[in-house]
Design a protein around this motif. Structure first.
Motif, mmCIF file in Angstrom:
data_model
loop_
_atom_site.group_PDB
_atom_site.id
_atom_site.type_symbol
_atom_site.label_atom_id
_atom_site.label_comp_id
_atom_site.label_asym_id
_atom_site.label_seq_id
_atom_site.Cartn_x
_atom_site.Cartn_y
_atom_site.Cartn_z
ATOM 1 N N LYS A 114 0.745 -1.202 -0.359
ATOM 2 C CA LYS A 114 0.527 0.534 -0.168
ATOM 3 C C LYS A 114 0.691 1.539 0.048
ATOM 4 O O LYS A 114 0.078 1.967 -1.095
ATOM 5 C CB LYS A 114 -1.269 0.080 1.468
ATOM 6 C CG LYS A 114 -2.285 1.019 1.365
ATOM 7 C CD LYS A 114 -2.889 0.712 0.440
ATOM 8 C CE LYS A 114 -4.259 0.914 0.095
ATOM 9 N NZ LYS A 114 -5.157 1.103 -0.228
ATOM 10 N N GLU A 115 1.483 1.532 0.753
ATOM 11 C CA GLU A 115 2.978 2.095 0.975
ATOM 12 C C GLU A 115 3.513 2.765 -0.719
ATOM 13 O O GLU A 115 3.362 3.653 -1.347
ATOM 14 C CB GLU A 115 4.116 1.867 1.653
ATOM 15 C CG GLU A 115 4.663 3.481 2.455
ATOM 16 C CD GLU A 115 5.484 2.702 3.409
ATOM 17 O OE1 GLU A 115 5.622 1.804 4.093
ATOM 18 O OE2 GLU A 115 6.909 3.707 2.855
ATOM 19 N N ALA A 134 1.004 4.466 -2.693
ATOM 20 C CA ALA A 134 0.834 5.717 -2.131
ATOM 21 C C ALA A 134 2.251 6.897 -2.353
ATOM 22 O O ALA A 134 2.053 7.808 -2.910
ATOM 23 C CB ALA A 134 0.883 6.017 -0.899
ATOM 24 N N THR A 141 9.963 10.845 -0.957
ATOM 25 C CA THR A 141 9.248 10.483 0.692
ATOM 26 C C THR A 141 7.961 10.282 0.122
ATOM 27 O O THR A 141 7.868 10.602 -0.329
ATOM 28 C CB THR A 141 9.613 11.318 2.367
ATOM 29 O OG1 THR A 141 9.115 12.583 1.405
ATOM 30 C CG2 THR A 141 10.527 11.053 1.825
ATOM 31 N N LEU A 142 6.792 9.768 0.961
ATOM 32 C CA LEU A 142 4.967 9.309 1.250
ATOM 33 C C LEU A 142 4.917 11.324 1.060
ATOM 34 O O LEU A 142 5.481 12.006 1.888
ATOM 35 C CB LEU A 142 4.770 9.499 2.019
ATOM 36 C CG LEU A 142 5.123 7.243 2.587
ATOM 37 C CD1 LEU A 142 4.284 6.894 3.691
ATOM 38 C CD2 LEU A 142 4.488 6.851 1.809
ATOM 39 N N SER A 143 3.445 10.757 0.191
ATOM 40 C CA SER A 143 3.165 12.863 0.284
ATOM 41 C C SER A 143 1.897 12.050 0.718
ATOM 42 O O SER A 143 1.113 11.090 0.604
ATOM 43 C CB SER A 143 2.680 12.803 -1.506
ATOM 44 O OG SER A 143 2.302 12.676 -1.846
ATOM 45 N N PHE A 144 1.027 13.139 1.285
ATOM 46 C CA PHE A 144 -0.433 12.985 1.695
ATOM 47 C C PHE A 144 -1.362 12.741 0.533
ATOM 48 O O PHE A 144 -2.399 12.710 0.366
ATOM 49 C CB PHE A 144 -0.551 13.777 2.841
ATOM 50 C CG PHE A 144 -0.562 14.025 3.966
ATOM 51 C CD1 PHE A 144 0.928 15.005 4.300
ATOM 52 C CD2 PHE A 144 -0.523 14.218 5.126
ATOM 53 C CE1 PHE A 144 1.993 14.436 5.439
ATOM 54 C CE2 PHE A 144 -0.713 14.782 6.398
ATOM 55 C CZ PHE A 144 1.027 14.381 6.211
ATOM 56 N N SER A 145 -1.217 14.130 -0.551
ATOM 57 C CA SER A 145 -2.285 13.408 -1.449
ATOM 58 C C SER A 145 -2.136 12.237 -2.161
ATOM 59 O O SER A 145 -2.446 11.498 -3.045
ATOM 60 C CB SER A 145 -1.564 14.236 -3.123
ATOM 61 O OG SER A 145 -0.795 14.402 -3.211
ATOM 62 N N ILE A 175 -1.148 9.265 -0.826
ATOM 63 C CA ILE A 175 -2.241 8.442 0.307
ATOM 64 C C ILE A 175 -3.298 8.821 -0.293
ATOM 65 O O ILE A 175 -4.015 7.387 -0.234
ATOM 66 C CB ILE A 175 -1.383 8.632 1.623
ATOM 67 C CG1 ILE A 175 -0.224 8.638 1.865
ATOM 68 C CG2 ILE A 175 -2.427 8.156 2.723
ATOM 69 C CD1 ILE A 175 -0.038 9.278 3.372
ATOM 70 N N ILE A 176 -3.921 9.600 -0.550
ATOM 71 C CA ILE A 176 -5.420 9.838 -0.951
ATOM 72 C C ILE A 176 -5.851 9.047 -2.186
ATOM 73 O O ILE A 176 -6.434 8.290 -2.245
ATOM 74 C CB ILE A 176 -5.282 10.854 -0.828
ATOM 75 C CG1 ILE A 176 -5.680 11.921 0.415
ATOM 76 C CG2 ILE A 176 -7.143 11.195 -1.533
ATOM 77 C CD1 ILE A 176 -5.768 13.285 0.292
ATOM 78 N N ARG A 221 -6.172 5.409 -2.004
ATOM 79 C CA ARG A 221 -6.958 4.943 -1.544
ATOM 80 C C ARG A 221 -8.063 3.756 -2.441
ATOM 81 O O ARG A 221 -8.774 2.997 -2.842
ATOM 82 C CB ARG A 221 -8.169 6.096 -0.952
ATOM 83 C CG ARG A 221 -8.330 6.641 -0.096
ATOM 84 C CD ARG A 221 -9.101 7.643 0.348
ATOM 85 N NE ARG A 221 -8.488 7.871 1.427
ATOM 86 C CZ ARG A 221 -8.326 9.933 1.730
ATOM 87 N NH1 ARG A 221 -9.932 10.193 0.300
ATOM 88 N NH2 ARG A 221 -8.847 10.759 2.536
#
Lengths: 378, 265
Positions: free
Chosen positions: B75-76, B79, B191-195, B197-198, B201
Motif C-alpha cells: 500500500k505504501e 501511495a 518520501t510519502l506524500s499526503f496526496s 496516500i489519498i 485509496r
C-alpha cells in the motif's frame, strides 16, 4: 466499544509526516537555532509536502483531510522541530477563518494559493492590551463608504514577517462591543511588519509585531458579519489554535522520551546504564504516562472536530494538560541528561527552551483553567 | 508503454535493529517484535521505476511476498505512485529461502503478465543474501544486472546501465526484458506524500496464494528451500583497554603487532 486505533491510512500519514520532518526539517535545525531566523527551505518544503493543505477543502485545492490528520502531522513535525510545527500550526490558524467564515470570493481568491504554500497565512489578534481578553484590543476600524480604515498595532504574532495573508481582529472606533475580522494581504497598503521578537525557544519560528496605519480594507475582505468578528477569530483560536498547540506539545513530549531513553541506555554509571536505575525509570515512566494521557485527550478532541462537534472546551483541557506535561517532560529529560542536558549539542536543552514557549501560546494554562472552570459551572 | 515490476520486501525496521530477537528454537528472526518497513534498497528500486514513469509512459506493478501484514508496504508503494499492487501470501510460502522466494516471485511476475523491467533492491536488510534478484531472473529465463548504480540509457529494447564494482563500475548493455538489482547510489528515494496516500485509496492490491499461482507445494516455502539456516546468533561487542608502554617507536611496534594478532590488519 470505542475504537482507539488509527486507521491504516492515518498510520501512513504519520509515516509521511515523520519522513518529511526527519529528511526536510531536521537538517535545518542547527541554522535555525543559531540565527533564530525562519528557514526558507523549510517553508518551501512544507508547501511542497502539502502540509498547509491538510485542512483546506478539496474544492479549494486542499486535501480536506481534517483535524486528526493535522494533529498527526503536527505531532510528528514537532517531534523533530517544535519551531516548525508552531509555524505550521499558525498557518492553519490564519487559514481557518477564511474556510469557515470567508465569502465564496475570498475562498477562491486565497485558499488555492495557501494550500500550495504560495501564500503564507497567520492570524493577528493579540495586542499589548488584549490577548487572552481580546475585547481589550485597541486596533480600531471606522467606516468610509464601503471601506474600513484600520489603525493599530498587534504583538506576539507568529509568522508576522513571513505571512502575506493575514486574518486580523479589529474593534469599532464607535461601538466597544462591535468587532470586525478581515483578511488582508501583501498587496494592500497601510500595514507592515515591524519589530521581530527574540524568543528563548522555538528559534526559527518568527514572532513579531504588525502595524496598521490607515489601512484601507474593502468590505469584500470582511470575514463573517460586520460587528461579529470576535466570534470569527475566537472560533478559530478555540479549536484550531489550541489544537495546534496540543500537537506541538505531544511532539515535544515524544522527543523528550526518545532522547531520554537513548541517553539513559548509553550513559554508564556504577558499571551499568543509568536506565537500570529505578530513579531514571521512574522519570521515563512519568513522561510516558503523560504522553499517553495527552494523546487520548488530543485525538479525542480532534476526532470530535472532524465530526463537527463543538470541542473548544475539550481542546482547552488538552491544551492545559499537554503543554504543562511537555514542560515537565523537558525538565525531566534535562535532569536525566545531567550536566549534558545543559549543553547545546544535546537536543534536550532545545526542548527545554521550546517547552517554555508552549505554555503561553494560544492562551496560558491559567486562562485554560478559566475556560474549563466556566465550562464546568455552565 | 513500459511495464515495470518492482519487487519489495517487508523487513523489520532497521532503526529498531536492537529490538530484533532470534527465536532460539527455529533460529529465525522474531519479526513480529518490530514494525515492518519497505526494505531500504527496494525503495531505491521503487524510485527508479517512478522516475521512469515520470519521464514517459510506464505502468508500475508492485509485488511482495510475505504475511498479510506485508500488504501495508505494498500500500505504501501504491501511495508513492505505483499503479497496481500484488501480495503473494500463503502459509505454504512460509520459511522460504532465497531460492524458493525467487521461484515464488517469478511465478507471481509471470501471473501479472507482460513485463519489460523488473527492479528490486540488491539485498534485503534482514537476509542480505543478494541472491533473490539473480535467481528470479534465472527462473524467468531473462538477463540480470546486479548492483546497478546508474541507468545510462533507458530508451528502446536495449538499456545501458552502470553496475558497481569494488573500485569502479561495469558499463552493461542489456536486452529487455531484464532484472535489475539496484544499489543506494542509484537515486534518493522520495518520501510519502499526503496526496499520494489519498490517491492510493482507489488502487487495489491483489492477494495471491498457492492456488492462484498454481504451483506445487513442494517447490514453495520450507519444502522448496534447498538451504537451511543451521544457526543464527547475535554478536556481542565488548570493549577492553590495554595500555602500551615504551618509547613512541616501541609503542607503534607493539600496536602493529597486537592489531595483527587480533586479525585487524
Amino acid at each position: 466499544m470505542i475504537d482507539f486505533t488509527f486507521s491504516e491510512e492515518q498510520e501512513m500519514f504519520r509515516k509521511a509526516a515523520r519522513e518529511f520532518a526527519e529528511t526536510q526539517v531536521a537538517p535545518k535545525i542547527p541554522v535555525m537555532e543559531e540565527t533564530g531566523e525562519v528557514s526558507d527551505a523549510v517553508v518551501k518544503a512544507l508547501g511542497e509536502a502539502e502540509m498547509m493543505a491538510l485542512t483546506i477543502p478539496e474544492e479549494y485545492g486542499g486535501l480536506g483531510l481534517g483535524y486528526v490528520a493535522r494533529m498527526i502531522a503536527l505531532e510528528e513535525i514537532s517531534r523533530v522541530s517544535v519551531a516548525t510545527a508552531m509555524m505550521l500550526q499558525v498557518f492553519a490558524l490564519g487559514i481557518e477563518p477564511i474556510v469557515k467564515f470567508g465569502s465564496e470570493e475570498l475562498k477562491k481568491k486565497y485558499l488555492p494559493g495557501l494550500a500550495k504554500g504560495e501564500r503564507l497565512a497567520t492570524t493577528a489578534v493579540t495586542e499589548a492590551t488584549g490577548g487572552s481578553d481580546p475585547t481589550g484590543i485597541r486596533s480600531a476600524y471606522k467606516k468610509e463608504g464601503d471601506d474600513f480604515i484600520v489603525n493599530g498595532r498587534k504583538c506576539f504574532i507568529t509568522n508576522s514577517h513571513i505571512a502575506d495573508t493575514i486574518t486580523i481582529l479589529t474593534k469599532s472606533e464607535d461601538d466597544p462591543k462591535a468587532f470586525c475580522a478581515f483578511v488582508i494581504d501583501k498587496d494592500m497598503e497601510g500595514w507592515r511588519a515591524t519589530h521581530k521578537e527574540h524568543k528563548v525557544g522555538m528559534r526559527g519560528c518568527n514572532t513579531g509585531e504588525l502595524a496598521f496605519e490607515n489601512l484601507r480594507i474593502p468590505k469584500t475582505q470582511l470575514l463573517g458579519n460586520e460587528g461579529k468578528g470576535l466570534g470569527v477569530t475566537m472560533a478559530a483560536i478555540g479549536d484550531v489554535g489550541r489544537g495546534g498547540m496540543v500537537g506541538c506539545a505531544l511532539g515535544l513530549q515524544a522527543a523528550c522520551l526518545e532522547e531520554s531513553i537513548k541517553f539513559s541506555n548509553e550513559r554508564v554509571l556504577y558499571g551499568k546504564p543509568i536506565s537500570a536505575l529505578q530513579g531514571i525509570q521512574n522519570k521515563l515512566a512519568e513522561i510516558k504516562i503523560d504522553l499517553e494521557a495527552g494523546r487520548l485527550l488530543a485525538y479525542r478532541a480532534a476526532a470530535m472536530q472532524d465530526n463537527g462537534i463543538r470541542c473548544s472546551n475539550e481542546f482547552a483541557v488538552a491544551k492545559y494538560f499537554t503543554t504543562e506535561v511537555a514542560q515537565k517532560a523537558a525538565k525531566m529529560a534535562v535532569d536525566i541528561h545531567g550536566g549534558y542536558g545543559c549543553m547545546e549539542e544535546y537536543a534536550v536543552s532545545r526542548f527545554w527552551r521550546d517547552a517554555a514557549v508552549l505554555g503561553p501560546s494560544a492562551g496560558t494554562s491559567d486562562i485554560m483553567k478559566v475556560i474549563i472552570g466556566r465550562w464546568v459551572l455552565a | 508503454m513500459l511495464n515495470i515490476v518492482v519487487c519489495v520486501k517487508a523487513v523489520p525496521d532497521p532503526k529498531e535493529a536492537c529490538n530484533i530477537k532470534i527465536d532460539p528454537d527455529t533460529k529465525t528472526l522474531m519479526r513480529c517484535e518490530v514494525p515492518f518497513v519497505v526494505n531500504p534498497l527496494d525503495k531505491n528500486a521503487m524510485e527508479a521505476a517512478l522516475q521512469l514513469k515520470e519521464q514517459g509512459d510506464a505502468h508500475i506493478s508492485v509485488l511482495s511476498m510475505g504475511p498479510p501484514e506485508a500488504g501495508n508496504i505494498v500500500k505504501e508503494c501504491l501511495a508513492l505512485g505505483a499503479d497496481q499492487g500484488f501480495l503473494l501470501s500463503d502459509p505454504a510460502f512460509g520459511g522460504a529461502d532465497a531460492y524458493a522466494t525467487a521461484y515464488t516471485l517469478a511465478k507471481g511476475i509471470e501471473k501479472i503478465g507482460s513485463f519489460d523491467v523488473v527492479f528490486c533492491g540488491m539485498a534485503s536488510s534482514d537476509g542480505s543474501t543478494e541472491w533473490v534478484g539473480p535467481e528470479m531472473a534465472t527462473f524467468l529465463n531473462i538477463p540480470v544486472v546486479t548492483m546497478v548504480k546508474e541507468i545510462v540509457e533507458s530508451e528502446g529494447e536495449f538499456w545501458q546501465v552502470k553496475a558497481s564494482l569494488e573500485n569502479g563500475y561495469r558499463l552493461m548493455r542489456v536486452q529487455l526484458p531484464a532484472v535489475f538489482t539496484v544499489t543506494r547510489d542509484l537515486n534518493t528515494p522520495r518520501t510519502l506524500s499526503f496526496s499520494g496516500i489519498i490517491k492510493a485509496r482507489k488502487k487495489e492490491i491483489s492477494e495471491w496464494g498457492i492456488h492462484e499461482l498454481g504451483v506445487p507445494a513442494e517447490l514453495l516455502g520450507v519444502k522448496g528451500s534447498p538451504t537451511v539456516v543451521s544457526n543464527l546468533s547475535t554478536t556481542e561487542s565488548k570493549r577492553e583497554v590495554e595500555m602500551i608502554s615504551g618509547t613512541r617507536e616501541e609503542k607503534a611496534e607493539q600496536l602493529v603487532q597486537k592489531l595483527a594478532e587480533a586479525g585487524v590488519i
